[in-house]
Design a protein around this motif. Structure first.
Motif, PDB file in Angstrom:
ATOM      1  N   SER A   1     -17.663  -0.152   2.878  1.00  0.00           N
ATOM      2  CA  SER A   1     -17.356  -1.284   3.754  1.00  0.00           C
ATOM      3  C   SER A   1     -17.494  -0.832   5.208  1.00  0.00           C
ATOM      4  O   SER A   1     -17.082   0.295   5.545  1.00  0.00           O
ATOM      5  CB  SER A   1     -15.920  -1.742   3.450  1.00  0.00           C
ATOM      6  N   ILE A   2     -18.051  -1.715   6.054  1.00  0.00           N
ATOM      7  CA  ILE A   2     -18.245  -1.258   7.440  1.00  0.00           C
ATOM      8  C   ILE A   2     -16.922  -1.087   8.175  1.00  0.00           C
ATOM      9  O   ILE A   2     -16.848  -0.393   9.169  1.00  0.00           O
ATOM     10  CB  ILE A   2     -19.164  -2.188   8.278  1.00  0.00           C
ATOM     11  N   ASP A   3     -15.867  -1.740   7.671  1.00  0.00           N
ATOM     12  CA  ASP A   3     -14.583  -1.475   8.325  1.00  0.00           C
ATOM     13  C   ASP A   3     -13.640  -0.684   7.407  1.00  0.00           C
ATOM     14  O   ASP A   3     -12.430  -0.864   7.419  1.00  0.00           O
ATOM     15  CB  ASP A   3     -13.935  -2.772   8.838  1.00  0.00           C
ATOM     16  N   GLY A   4     -14.230   0.212   6.633  1.00  0.00           N
ATOM     17  CA  GLY A   4     -13.437   1.052   5.733  1.00  0.00           C
ATOM     18  C   GLY A   4     -12.436   1.905   6.495  1.00  0.00           C
ATOM     19  O   GLY A   4     -12.639   2.260   7.657  1.00  0.00           O
ATOM     20  N   SER A   5     -11.334   2.241   5.805  1.00  0.00           N
ATOM     21  CA  SER A   5     -10.275   2.990   6.488  1.00  0.00           C
ATOM     22  C   SER A   5      -9.988   4.330   5.820  1.00  0.00           C
ATOM     23  O   SER A   5      -9.123   5.073   6.257  1.00  0.00           O
ATOM     24  CB  SER A   5      -8.993   2.151   6.515  1.00  0.00           C
ATOM     25  N   GLY A   6     -10.687   4.634   4.709  1.00  0.00           N
ATOM     26  CA  GLY A   6     -10.399   5.888   4.030  1.00  0.00           C
ATOM     27  C   GLY A   6     -11.420   6.145   2.934  1.00  0.00           C
ATOM     28  O   GLY A   6     -12.526   5.590   2.952  1.00  0.00           O
ATOM     29  N   PHE A   7     -11.045   6.963   1.972  1.00  0.00           N
ATOM     30  CA  PHE A   7     -11.948   7.345   0.885  1.00  0.00           C
ATOM     31  C   PHE A   7     -11.243   7.064  -0.436  1.00  0.00           C
ATOM     32  O   PHE A   7     -10.097   7.464  -0.622  1.00  0.00           O
ATOM     33  CB  PHE A   7     -12.339   8.822   1.029  1.00  0.00           C
ATOM     34  N   VAL A   8     -11.946   6.328  -1.308  1.00  0.00           N
ATOM     35  CA  VAL A   8     -11.319   5.891  -2.554  1.00  0.00           C
ATOM     36  C   VAL A   8     -12.124   6.446  -3.724  1.00  0.00           C
ATOM     37  O   VAL A   8     -13.352   6.374  -3.721  1.00  0.00           O
ATOM     38  CB  VAL A   8     -11.302   4.344  -2.624  1.00  0.00           C
TER      39      VAL A   8
ATOM     40  N   TYR B   1      -0.451   7.410  11.667  1.00  0.00           N
ATOM     41  CA  TYR B   1      -0.448   8.687  12.386  1.00  0.00           C
ATOM     42  C   TYR B   1      -1.867   9.267  12.510  1.00  0.00           C
ATOM     43  O   TYR B   1      -2.050  10.445  12.803  1.00  0.00           O
ATOM     44  CB  TYR B   1       0.488   9.695  11.683  1.00  0.00           C
ATOM     45  N   GLY B   2      -2.869   8.433  12.243  1.00  0.00           N
ATOM     46  CA  GLY B   2      -4.256   8.878  12.423  1.00  0.00           C
ATOM     47  C   GLY B   2      -4.721   9.874  11.384  1.00  0.00           C
ATOM     48  O   GLY B   2      -5.697  10.599  11.597  1.00  0.00           O
ATOM     49  N   ALA B   3      -4.019   9.979  10.249  1.00  0.00           N
ATOM     50  CA  ALA B   3      -4.498  10.831   9.148  1.00  0.00           C
ATOM     51  C   ALA B   3      -5.251   9.913   8.188  1.00  0.00           C
ATOM     52  O   ALA B   3      -4.782   8.805   7.888  1.00  0.00           O
ATOM     53  CB  ALA B   3      -3.325  11.509   8.448  1.00  0.00           C
ATOM     54  N   ILE B   4      -6.399  10.355   7.723  1.00  0.00           N
ATOM     55  CA  ILE B   4      -7.260   9.461   6.934  1.00  0.00           C
ATOM     56  C   ILE B   4      -6.933   9.615   5.443  1.00  0.00           C
ATOM     57  O   ILE B   4      -6.912  10.731   4.929  1.00  0.00           O
ATOM     58  CB  ILE B   4      -8.741   9.785   7.241  1.00  0.00           C
ATOM     59  N   PRO B   5      -6.631   8.504   4.773  1.00  0.00           N
ATOM     60  CA  PRO B   5      -6.233   8.615   3.366  1.00  0.00           C
ATOM     61  C   PRO B   5      -7.420   8.825   2.423  1.00  0.00           C
ATOM     62  O   PRO B   5      -8.475   8.202   2.584  1.00  0.00           O
ATOM     63  CB  PRO B   5      -5.559   7.261   3.076  1.00  0.00           C
ATOM     64  N   VAL B   6      -7.205   9.707   1.440  1.00  0.00           N
ATOM     65  CA  VAL B   6      -8.167   9.911   0.355  1.00  0.00           C
ATOM     66  C   VAL B   6      -7.377   9.578  -0.906  1.00  0.00           C
ATOM     67  O   VAL B   6      -6.461  10.308  -1.278  1.00  0.00           O
ATOM     68  CB  VAL B   6      -8.661  11.369   0.304  1.00  0.00           C
ATOM     69  N   VAL B   7      -7.674   8.448  -1.531  1.00  0.00           N
ATOM     70  CA  VAL B   7      -6.770   7.939  -2.566  1.00  0.00           C
ATOM     71  C   VAL B   7      -7.518   7.559  -3.836  1.00  0.00           C
ATOM     72  O   VAL B   7      -8.706   7.217  -3.805  1.00  0.00           O
ATOM     73  CB  VAL B   7      -6.016   6.671  -2.063  1.00  0.00           C
TER      74      VAL B   7
ATOM     75  N   VAL C   1      -6.371   0.520   1.131  1.00  0.00           N
ATOM     76  CA  VAL C   1      -7.390   1.452   1.658  1.00  0.00           C
ATOM     77  C   VAL C   1      -8.771   0.985   1.208  1.00  0.00           C
ATOM     78  O   VAL C   1      -9.009   0.809   0.017  1.00  0.00           O
ATOM     79  CB  VAL C   1      -7.152   2.901   1.128  1.00  0.00           C
ATOM     80  N   THR C   2      -9.665   0.782   2.169  1.00  0.00           N
ATOM     81  CA  THR C   2     -11.044   0.428   1.795  1.00  0.00           C
ATOM     82  C   THR C   2     -11.950   1.622   2.081  1.00  0.00           C
ATOM     83  O   THR C   2     -11.769   2.323   3.087  1.00  0.00           O
ATOM     84  CB  THR C   2     -11.567  -0.794   2.581  1.00  0.00           C
TER      85      THR C   2
ATOM     86  N   CYS D   1       2.823   0.490  -4.868  1.00  0.00           N
ATOM     87  CA  CYS D   1       2.361   0.143  -3.523  1.00  0.00           C
ATOM     88  C   CYS D   1       1.871   1.414  -2.857  1.00  0.00           C
ATOM     89  O   CYS D   1       0.714   1.561  -2.533  1.00  0.00           O
ATOM     90  CB  CYS D   1       3.470  -0.487  -2.673  1.00  0.00           C
ATOM     91  N   GLY D   2       2.805   2.368  -2.692  1.00  0.00           N
ATOM     92  CA  GLY D   2       2.467   3.557  -1.930  1.00  0.00           C
ATOM     93  C   GLY D   2       2.741   3.262  -0.471  1.00  0.00           C
ATOM     94  O   GLY D   2       2.237   2.266   0.067  1.00  0.00           O
ATOM     95  N   LEU D   3       3.563   4.090   0.133  1.00  0.00           N
ATOM     96  CA  LEU D   3       3.824   3.922   1.560  1.00  0.00           C
ATOM     97  C   LEU D   3       3.162   5.045   2.345  1.00  0.00           C
ATOM     98  O   LEU D   3       2.813   4.881   3.513  1.00  0.00           O
ATOM     99  CB  LEU D   3       5.344   3.946   1.821  1.00  0.00           C
ATOM    100  N   ASN D   4       2.941   6.185   1.661  1.00  0.00           N
ATOM    101  CA  ASN D   4       2.430   7.355   2.390  1.00  0.00           C
ATOM    102  C   ASN D   4       1.061   7.113   3.025  1.00  0.00           C
ATOM    103  O   ASN D   4       0.785   7.587   4.116  1.00  0.00           O
ATOM    104  CB  ASN D   4       2.359   8.571   1.453  1.00  0.00           C
ATOM    105  N   GLN D   5       0.210   6.348   2.313  1.00  0.00           N
ATOM    106  CA  GLN D   5      -1.105   6.071   2.912  1.00  0.00           C
ATOM    107  C   GLN D   5      -0.955   5.220   4.171  1.00  0.00           C
ATOM    108  O   GLN D   5      -1.749   5.322   5.111  1.00  0.00           O
ATOM    109  CB  GLN D   5      -2.047   5.399   1.886  1.00  0.00           C
ATOM    110  N   LEU D   6       0.103   4.389   4.210  1.00  0.00           N
ATOM    111  CA  LEU D   6       0.322   3.537   5.388  1.00  0.00           C
ATOM    112  C   LEU D   6       0.852   4.387   6.541  1.00  0.00           C
ATOM    113  O   LEU D   6       0.410   4.257   7.686  1.00  0.00           O
ATOM    114  CB  LEU D   6       1.301   2.409   5.057  1.00  0.00           C
ATOM    115  N   TYR D   7       1.820   5.276   6.220  1.00  0.00           N
ATOM    116  CA  TYR D   7       2.325   6.181   7.269  1.00  0.00           C
ATOM    117  C   TYR D   7       1.170   7.034   7.800  1.00  0.00           C
ATOM    118  O   TYR D   7       1.025   7.228   9.008  1.00  0.00           O
ATOM    119  CB  TYR D   7       3.412   7.111   6.712  1.00  0.00           C
ATOM    120  N   ALA D   8       0.338   7.537   6.856  1.00  0.00           N
ATOM    121  CA  ALA D   8      -0.772   8.398   7.264  1.00  0.00           C
ATOM    122  C   ALA D   8      -1.666   7.659   8.266  1.00  0.00           C
ATOM    123  O   ALA D   8      -1.975   8.176   9.347  1.00  0.00           O
ATOM    124  CB  ALA D   8      -1.578   8.820   6.038  1.00  0.00           C
ATOM    125  N   MET D   9      -2.052   6.428   7.922  1.00  0.00           N
ATOM    126  CA  MET D   9      -2.973   5.701   8.802  1.00  0.00           C
ATOM    127  C   MET D   9      -2.342   5.479  10.181  1.00  0.00           C
ATOM    128  O   MET D   9      -3.002   5.578  11.207  1.00  0.00           O
ATOM    129  CB  MET D   9      -3.404   4.390   8.158  1.00  0.00           C
TER     130      MET D   9
END
Ligand code: GLC
Length: 473
Positions: free
Chosen positions: A410-417, A388-394, A404-405, A378-386
């Motif tokens: 995607s126009i509503d992407g939330s990070g970098f994959v 706290y306004g830190a952008i996930p690179v996963v 993470v999209t 699952c990963g929880l750190n990317q959720l904590y990061a989001m």
């Protein structure tokens, strides 16, 4: 309905990884929705057990071979976790300072499971469901159903949540002497590839199993450290339920562990203040951008890629970037990071170990959180990061795919994959991220988007409750 969660980790009693966070939060949310949920875990010598008061709710002994092993069950008195927490105290077997890495791990976890079941058998009212977490307690479904010692528990339904398949707790068959008697023709329910495999046994004997994300559920049918055919065979009783996070504890607007609290409307100034505070504390340049990695130094999490990623990033003079790493583990990785620390004292900081308070500070300070995981259930750190306004690179795998999209797809992407596990893939994704967050409007939009996503336990807690209802009806 009463449900007992059984696990060898539970935050804040004892935490090594995300398993503890899940077991320390899910029961509270289940109680919010009317389920009487509690937790049983081993009594360790940790700050939690030293600082809290307990009452003895059971004194007894379990049988092992010809011996009677005495134990007690202690319940925390003040309901500090918001659900009952019961600790199984077995002198000289469980009362240790660490959770893992003892040579007698097999004996440790078998003793815990036998003590738990002996206590369970003594209860006036049985729970409807025993919910086991990971292989350490994976023998419970078999023991409840197929041993004469615990026959009275056979009608209780059991669920196992698979948080990871990398370790499965395998034991040689000579360890079966530690188990209560069972009919030998049932051995196949314990066996996988010629050894006792507690995780495989749990999947075979449980009423339902879950994985901690739908992505991981699909992945396990192809890649499960040798159990893929079992996951395919049993897939009809399996469900992928995405983990949540404890939004009261992980909340930048009220978190007492960070330098400055902030909300969505004050995220820009809030993160700037937290970054300045952390960088000054660590004698880092207060560079425009801070990239963080938090996690164990194991290959599964892609930690072996970190040294090369850092070298490649720092080699480029145009990167206004500092890196903060919080974790420990593999010594080769630690040594390579030490070398980099000496080379880049102002751009790289590493805290070797785990510190819960520091982790909160890092999420609050970081612009980007890197998770180059090869496998991530699952990963929880990317959720904590989001949050706290830190952008996930996963790296796109398991639960990271589900949560993470990619901004560029995607126009509503939330990070970098990124897709592959080469250092250069991670570096390219970080460069894409740096380009984007160089733009003040874009970074604000992205931070706000991540902070407004709903990753609370409300939805998953209800999905588990639906599952309990399904198997108990
Ligand atoms: C394990 C997995 C991780 C997951 C956690 C909680 O640590 O590796 O991906 O988030 O369990 O379920």
């Amino acid at each position: 309905m009463k449900v007992i969660h059984v696990s060898v980790e539970c935050f804040p009693v004892a935490k090594v990884g995300g398993l503890a966070d899940v077991v320390g939060a899910l029961p509270r949310y289940q109680r919010k929705f009317g389920i009487s949920s509690e937790v049983v875990c081993p009594y360790y010598i940790t700050p939690f057990t030293k600082e809290h008061d307990f009452e003895v709710i059971f004194e007894g002994a379990f049988r092992q071979g010809g011996d009677q092993i005495p134990f007690t069950v202690l319940k925390e008195k003040s309901d500090v976790l918001g659900f009952p927490i019961n600790l199984v105290h077995i002198p000289n077997i469980l009362d240790r300072e660490k959770v893992y890495c003892y040579p007698d791990e097999a004996e440790q976890w078998i003793a815990f499971q036998l003590a738990f079941l002996t206590w369970l058998r003594s209860l006036a009212k049985y729970p409807e469901v025993v919910h086991c977490h990971d292989h350490h307690v994976g023998l419970i479904p078999f023991l409840m159903k197929w041993t004469s010692e615990f026959r009275s528990l056979a009608l209780i339904k059991s669920v196992i949540t698979v948080h990871n398949t990398q370790s499965q707790g395998c034991l040689n068959w000579d360890k079966s002497a530690l188990l209560p008697e069972f009919e030998r023709w049932k051995s196949g329910l314990l066996d996988w590839d010629g050894v006792i495999n507690p995780l495989a046994s749990a999947i075979k004997c449980c009423d339902a199993f879950t994985t901690v994300s739908p992505g991981y559920f699909s992945e396990l049918q192809q890649r499960a450290n040798g159990l893929e055919s079992l996951f395919r065979l049993e897939s009809l009783k399996g469900f992928g339920i995405l983990n949540g996070i404890d939004e009261h504890y992980w909340n930048p607007s009220s978190d007492p562990l960070i330098f400055k609290n902030y909300s969505r409307s004050s995220v820009t100034s809030g993160k700037k203040a937290n970054k300045k505070s952390l960088c000054e504390k660590e004698s880092l340049y207060t560079m425009p951008h801070l990239l963080a990695y938090i996690g164990r130094f194991v290959e599964e999490k892609g930690a072996d890629l970190l040294p090369e990623i850092i070298e490649e990033l720092f080699a480029s003079p145009s990167n206004n970037l500092c890196v903060y790493i919080l974790g420990s583990g593999n010594e080769v990785i630690e040594d390579r990071l030490e070398v980099l620390l000496a080379k880049y004292p102002k751009r790289l900081a590493v805290f070797f170990g785990y510190d819960e308070g520091l982790a909160h500070e890092v999420y609050a300070a970081a612009d980007l959180l890197l998770m180059p995981s090869k496998v991530e259930p699952c990963g929880l750190n990317q959720l904590y990061a989001m949050k706290y306004g830190a952008i996930p690179v996963v790296r796109g795998t398991g639960g990271l795919w589900d949560t993470v999209t990619d901004v560029d797809r995607s126009i509503d992407g939330s990070g970098f994959v990124f897709r592959d596990s080469q250092p250069s893939d991670a570096v390219n994704a970080i460069r894409r991220a740096l380009n984007t967050i160089g733009n003040a409007d874009k970074v604000k939009t992205l931070r706000n988007r991540g902070m407004s996503l709903d990753f609370s336990w409300d939805k998953p807690a209800n999905e588990y409750i639906d599952l309990y209802r399904q198997i108990t009806n």
